[in-house]
Design a protein around this motif. Structure first.
Motif, mmCIF file in Angstrom:
data_model
loop_
_atom_site.group_PDB
_atom_site.id
_atom_site.type_symbol
_atom_site.label_atom_id
_atom_site.label_comp_id
_atom_site.label_asym_id
_atom_site.label_seq_id
_atom_site.Cartn_x
_atom_site.Cartn_y
_atom_site.Cartn_z
ATOM 1 N N GLU A 253 0.814 -1.218 0.000
ATOM 2 C CA GLU A 253 0.000 0.000 0.000
ATOM 3 C C GLU A 253 0.852 1.274 0.000
ATOM 4 O O GLU A 253 0.347 2.373 0.244
ATOM 5 C CB GLU A 253 -0.945 -0.022 1.218
ATOM 6 C CG GLU A 253 -1.987 -1.134 1.108
ATOM 7 C CD GLU A 253 -2.780 -1.364 2.397
ATOM 8 O OE1 GLU A 253 -2.619 -0.563 3.353
ATOM 9 O OE2 GLU A 253 -3.552 -2.343 2.444
ATOM 10 N N ASN A 254 2.152 1.096 -0.269
ATOM 11 C CA ASN A 254 3.083 2.243 -0.375
ATOM 12 C C ASN A 254 3.067 3.163 0.837
ATOM 13 O O ASN A 254 3.136 4.386 0.714
ATOM 14 C CB ASN A 254 2.783 3.079 -1.635
ATOM 15 C CG ASN A 254 3.304 2.363 -2.859
ATOM 16 O OD1 ASN A 254 4.372 1.741 -2.806
ATOM 17 N ND2 ASN A 254 2.537 2.394 -3.935
ATOM 18 N N ARG A 255 2.959 2.561 2.017
ATOM 19 C CA ARG A 255 2.970 3.377 3.232
ATOM 20 C C ARG A 255 4.410 3.649 3.645
ATOM 21 O O ARG A 255 5.347 3.032 3.133
ATOM 22 C CB ARG A 255 2.233 2.641 4.353
ATOM 23 C CG ARG A 255 0.766 2.433 4.045
ATOM 24 C CD ARG A 255 0.045 1.945 5.274
ATOM 25 N NE ARG A 255 -0.542 0.626 5.073
ATOM 26 C CZ ARG A 255 -0.591 -0.311 6.009
ATOM 27 N NH1 ARG A 255 -0.058 -0.093 7.204
ATOM 28 N NH2 ARG A 255 -1.160 -1.463 5.778
ATOM 29 N N ARG A 256 4.564 4.529 4.606
ATOM 30 C CA ARG A 256 5.899 4.771 5.156
ATOM 31 C C ARG A 256 6.219 3.612 6.102
ATOM 32 O O ARG A 256 5.468 3.334 7.033
ATOM 33 C CB ARG A 256 5.903 6.111 5.896
ATOM 34 C CG ARG A 256 7.271 6.540 6.337
ATOM 35 C CD ARG A 256 7.295 8.005 6.739
ATOM 36 N NE ARG A 256 7.827 8.806 5.641
ATOM 37 C CZ ARG A 256 8.108 10.099 5.737
ATOM 38 N NH1 ARG A 256 7.882 10.746 6.840
ATOM 39 N NH2 ARG A 256 8.608 10.753 4.707
ATOM 40 N N VAL A 257 7.312 2.929 5.831
ATOM 41 C CA VAL A 257 7.712 1.780 6.662
ATOM 42 C C VAL A 257 9.045 2.123 7.321
ATOM 43 O O VAL A 257 10.037 2.383 6.634
ATOM 44 C CB VAL A 257 7.857 0.497 5.801
ATOM 45 C CG1 VAL A 257 8.357 -0.664 6.659
ATOM 46 C CG2 VAL A 257 6.531 0.134 5.141
ATOM 47 N N CYS A 258 9.049 2.130 8.655
ATOM 48 C CA CYS A 258 10.249 2.546 9.399
ATOM 49 C C CYS A 258 10.896 1.353 10.100
ATOM 50 O O CYS A 258 10.265 0.707 10.950
ATOM 51 C CB CYS A 258 9.862 3.609 10.430
ATOM 52 S SG CYS A 258 11.283 4.190 11.383
ATOM 53 N N ALA A 259 12.134 1.070 9.744
ATOM 54 C CA ALA A 259 12.909 0.032 10.440
ATOM 55 C C ALA A 259 13.550 0.685 11.660
ATOM 56 O O ALA A 259 14.293 1.656 11.528
ATOM 57 C CB ALA A 259 13.981 -0.539 9.523
ATOM 58 N N VAL A 260 13.243 0.171 12.846
ATOM 59 C CA VAL A 260 13.835 0.717 14.065
ATOM 60 C C VAL A 260 15.140 -0.031 14.331
ATOM 61 O O VAL A 260 15.143 -1.136 14.858
ATOM 62 C CB VAL A 260 12.866 0.605 15.260
ATOM 63 C CG1 VAL A 260 13.529 1.111 16.531
ATOM 64 C CG2 VAL A 260 11.581 1.386 14.967
ATOM 65 N N GLY A 261 16.238 0.574 13.865
ATOM 66 C CA GLY A 261 17.560 0.018 14.143
ATOM 67 C C GLY A 261 18.151 -0.832 13.036
ATOM 68 O O GLY A 261 17.446 -1.370 12.181
ATOM 69 N N THR A 262 19.469 -0.941 13.087
ATOM 70 C CA THR A 262 20.204 -1.707 12.069
ATOM 71 C C THR A 262 19.895 -3.197 12.160
ATOM 72 O O THR A 262 19.915 -3.898 11.152
ATOM 73 C CB THR A 262 21.730 -1.507 12.233
ATOM 74 O OG1 THR A 262 22.088 -1.865 13.570
ATOM 75 C CG2 THR A 262 22.144 -0.075 11.958
ATOM 76 N N THR A 263 19.587 -3.693 13.364
ATOM 77 C CA THR A 263 19.311 -5.137 13.489
ATOM 78 C C THR A 263 17.973 -5.482 12.848
ATOM 79 O O THR A 263 17.837 -6.512 12.191
ATOM 80 C CB THR A 263 19.330 -5.576 14.968
ATOM 81 O OG1 THR A 263 18.361 -4.834 15.708
ATOM 82 C CG2 THR A 263 20.705 -5.377 15.578
ATOM 83 N N THR A 264 16.992 -4.602 13.013
ATOM 84 C CA THR A 264 15.693 -4.800 12.342
ATOM 85 C C THR A 264 15.905 -4.789 10.837
ATOM 86 O O THR A 264 15.374 -5.630 10.106
ATOM 87 C CB THR A 264 14.707 -3.674 12.741
ATOM 88 O OG1 THR A 264 14.502 -3.743 14.147
ATOM 89 C CG2 THR A 264 13.392 -3.802 12.022
ATOM 90 N N MET A 265 16.718 -3.833 10.375
ATOM 91 C CA MET A 265 16.981 -3.717 8.934
ATOM 92 C C MET A 265 17.660 -4.982 8.400
ATOM 93 O O MET A 265 17.304 -5.491 7.341
ATOM 94 C CB MET A 265 17.839 -2.477 8.664
ATOM 95 C CG MET A 265 17.987 -2.161 7.186
ATOM 96 S SD MET A 265 16.423 -1.654 6.417
ATOM 97 C CE MET A 265 16.557 0.125 6.523
ATOM 98 N N ARG A 266 18.623 -5.514 9.153
ATOM 99 C CA ARG A 266 19.294 -6.743 8.705
ATOM 100 C C ARG A 266 18.316 -7.903 8.620
ATOM 101 O O ARG A 266 18.369 -8.710 7.698
ATOM 102 C CB ARG A 266 20.426 -7.126 9.662
ATOM 103 C CG ARG A 266 21.712 -6.392 9.399
ATOM 104 C CD ARG A 266 22.826 -6.917 10.256
ATOM 105 N NE ARG A 266 23.383 -8.130 9.723
ATOM 106 C CZ ARG A 266 23.938 -9.091 10.446
ATOM 107 N NH1 ARG A 266 23.992 -8.983 11.743
ATOM 108 N NH2 ARG A 266 24.438 -10.149 9.876
ATOM 109 N N ALA A 267 17.423 -7.969 9.604
ATOM 110 C CA ALA A 267 16.453 -9.077 9.628
ATOM 111 C C ALA A 267 15.537 -9.018 8.407
ATOM 112 O O ALA A 267 15.354 -10.027 7.713
ATOM 113 C CB ALA A 267 15.626 -9.019 10.907
#
Length: 349
Positions: A253-267
């Motif tokens: 749905e092209n929403r804003r998706v926020c990764a909280v932290g580098t570990t979340t981003m890696r996952a």
């Protein structure tokens, strides 16, 4: 890209020894990639940058008190034992780091209690500081884990020179920590307070959770100049069907998706497919993200300020753009932002 491209002079006094008094009142630097502008805020202002139905993805790993102190048999020398990971539940075999390592050889025994109720035997050498220990304990598995918890202390990073204080047990843990298994905190999440979470909820913002058990490998210095030759240590990742679905819907749905932290981003980058879909995942990742990298899920992220030449800084450079990040770090030093674990935060939009 070379390791030396990520070097900068970080004054020692900017390494945070303590967290901010209130979680959500750390400072927040906001980087807008589109306009290439920088704003200075407080962390609780993060709510102003998101709208209803936007999504925050959190890493719900929980830090366990991984640092123990034992005494070597015969000599009584004090030895620090840092628990890294459990290798075998049945036989109570663990991967650990020991310090000072030169004194600890295969066959040595370490005593952790006066009454000798918890003893460990060294059964292997893994790296210069790494050892494999077999714990000897007369009791159930639950009692054994409870004993480790009682004896262990909060595993603050080594750069923090002070003694561990009672408050650290709470402050070196996110308020949403659930799944025990990390030996270091996912630090971007430390800034979220119950009050801020409530404000985000009231605004209609959605939450998803993933688990990445942070290991010490994240902080290993890079020994090679050519980044493509650096090998990350593996860390355990769990993403269930329900959370994968929440994330996929937000992306669709092209929403804003926020990764909280580098570990979340890696996952999430570990389990994303080429068509920007997340699959449920239960396994290990040694993914190393550095520029250039095409991110598949998150279009915003929250992170702390990282140390020079660290893998964490390299991931942020891939997300924000290296030149823009270097400019932001220069500004952060000038404005005396606090760096690293207990430091201030950055929102990249």
């Amino acid at each position: 890209m070379k390791t030396s491209d990520f070097n900068f002079d970080l004054p020692e006094e900017l390494l945070a020894e303590y967290p901010s008094e209130h979680r959500d009142e750390a400072r927040l630097m906001v980087l807008d990639r589109k306009t290439q502008t920088i704003e200075h805020k407080l962390f609780k202002d993060v709510v102003d940058y998101f709208d209803e139905k936007d999504l925050f993805i959190f890493n719900n790993t929980k830090v366990f008190p991984a640092r123990l102190y034992g005494n070597k048999e015969k000599t009584g020398a004090k030895i620090e034992v840092f628990l890294l990971r459990e290798l075998d539940k049945e036989t109570r075999v663990w991967d650990v780091l020991v310090d000072p390592a030169r004194k600890i050889r295969i066959g040595n025994k370490l005593f952790f209690t006066e009454d000798e109720s918890l003893v460990a035997e060294v059964i292997d050498n893994t790296t210069s500081r790494g050892r494999t220990l077999r714990f000897l304990f007369d009791g159930s598995y639950e009692e054994f884990r409870s004993k480790l918890k009682d004896l262990g202390e909060t595993p603050l990073p080594k750069y923090i020179k002070r003694e561990v204080e009672p408050e650290d047990a709470e402050r070196y843990q996110t308020i949403y920590a659930k799944v025990e298994g990390a030996v270091a905190a996912p630090t971007a999440g430390l800034h979220f307070s119950k009050h801020l979470m409530k404000k985000l909820e009231i605004k209609g913002i959605d939450f998803a959770e993933v688990t990445l058990h942070v290991g010490l490998g994240t902080f290993n210095p890079i020994e090679v100049e050519d980044l493509s030759k650096h090998k990350m240590e593996s860390e355990e990742v769990i993403i269930d069907e329900k959370n994968a679905e929440i994330i996929n819907r937000a992306v669709q749905e092209n929403r804003r998706v926020c990764a909280v932290g580098t570990t979340t981003m890696r996952a999430i980058e570990t389990s994303v497919s080429s068509n920007r879909k997340i699959s449920a995942f239960d396994g290990w990742t040694n993914k190393f993200i550095y520029p250039p990298h095409d991110f598949g899920i998150a279009n915003t992220m929250i992170t702390n300020f990282h140390t020079p030449k660290s893998t964490l800084m390299m991931m942020i450079a891939a997300f924000a753009g290296k030149d823009f990040l270097m400019q932001a770090y220069e500004e952060a030093i000038k404005e005396k932002y606090k760096f690293y674990t207990y430091g201030d935060a950055m929102l990249i939009i």
